[in-house]
Write a protein that holds these residues in place. Sequence first.
Motif, short mmCIF file in Angstrom:
data_model
loop_
_atom_site.label_atom_id
_atom_site.label_comp_id
_atom_site.label_asym_id
_atom_site.label_seq_id
_atom_site.Cartn_x
_atom_site.Cartn_y
_atom_site.Cartn_z
N THR A 133 0.75 -1.51 0.04
CA THR A 133 0.08 0.01 0.11
C THR A 133 0.85 1.29 0.02
O THR A 133 1.71 1.38 0.63
CB THR A 133 -1.00 -0.07 1.27
N ASP A 134 0.51 2.25 -0.74
CA ASP A 134 1.29 3.46 -0.91
C ASP A 134 0.36 4.53 -0.27
O ASP A 134 -0.65 5.00 -0.87
CB ASP A 134 1.51 3.84 -2.10
N LEU A 135 0.99 5.08 1.05
CA LEU A 135 -0.03 6.18 1.62
C LEU A 135 0.64 7.51 1.59
O LEU A 135 1.83 7.53 1.85
CB LEU A 135 -0.22 5.76 3.07
N GLY A 136 0.16 8.43 1.03
CA GLY A 136 0.65 9.80 1.00
C GLY A 136 0.43 10.71 2.28
O GLY A 136 -0.51 10.66 2.79
N VAL A 137 1.44 11.18 2.42
CA VAL A 137 1.49 12.20 3.64
C VAL A 137 2.23 13.56 3.37
O VAL A 137 3.51 13.52 2.70
CB VAL A 137 2.22 11.66 4.67
N GLY A 138 1.57 14.68 3.43
CA GLY A 138 2.30 15.88 3.24
C GLY A 138 2.54 16.67 4.30
O GLY A 138 1.65 16.64 5.51
N VAL A 139 3.79 17.31 4.73
CA VAL A 139 4.15 17.94 5.97
C VAL A 139 4.37 19.43 5.48
O VAL A 139 4.76 19.73 4.48
CB VAL A 139 5.42 17.29 6.39
N ASP A 140 4.28 20.34 6.53
CA ASP A 140 4.69 21.80 6.24
C ASP A 140 6.20 21.82 5.68
O ASP A 140 7.14 21.26 6.23
CB ASP A 140 4.50 22.45 7.73
#
Length: 239
Positions: free
Chosen positions: A122-129
């Motif tokens: 599974t490829d899970l996208g996460v964005g950070v500041d």
Amino acid sequence: MLADKASYVGIWVIGVLFACVVAFPGLKLGDIVATLGIGSIAVGFAFQDIVKNFLAGIILLVEEPFRIGDEISVNGYNGVIQSINIRTTHIRSYQGEKVLLPNADVFTDAVMVQTGYDARRTDLGVGVDYNTPLPVAKDILFDTIRSVEGVLADPEPEIDLVNFGDSSIDFIVRYWTKPQQKNVRQAQTKAILGIKKALDQADISIPYPIRTLYYFNQDKYDDYMPEQNGNQVSEQVHN
């Protein structure tokens, strides 16, 4: 099973032919075969789809690209294989619906066997500041996903930086679970909960899209103003 039904039909055909010979002594087996040969053309056109699906079902059982209980995706349908019959392959969708797929379609179309291997990624996208220390964020994501229940230790999870987004720097968290859809769903839910909690504790924000709007005085830049006034406005702007 498809083989049992095929044997059943074959025995019936042979029995009917034998009964015709016994009931009508003057009727020879060659006459019956000749009559069947003439009628087989019409029957072939009428039942070509049935024959095509029947043969496709036999090939599927012989080659075994998947088995009963496997989870597949074909023609936009996703579910668990329940049985393979003379004409159709039966799957139970994840919503609990019964789907009948023609064997010929299953045989000729691309089929994704989701349980074909022992693990599924599974490829899970996460964005950070943008102000986030990226090495710190990467370590947090790795430690968090590795501790999630249902995530396999082998293959090991991977954390990749993939993009400079409009409002965030984007990571992809890649991890492996058992291939069944239930395991994939449950692990993803736990992963999202764990990642959000870990980033909150580290004071790392997951930004949402931000759009900046600029307002200006439309009357001041009216295209229909007299030319002289327009030149004055232009001079004021340049000054």
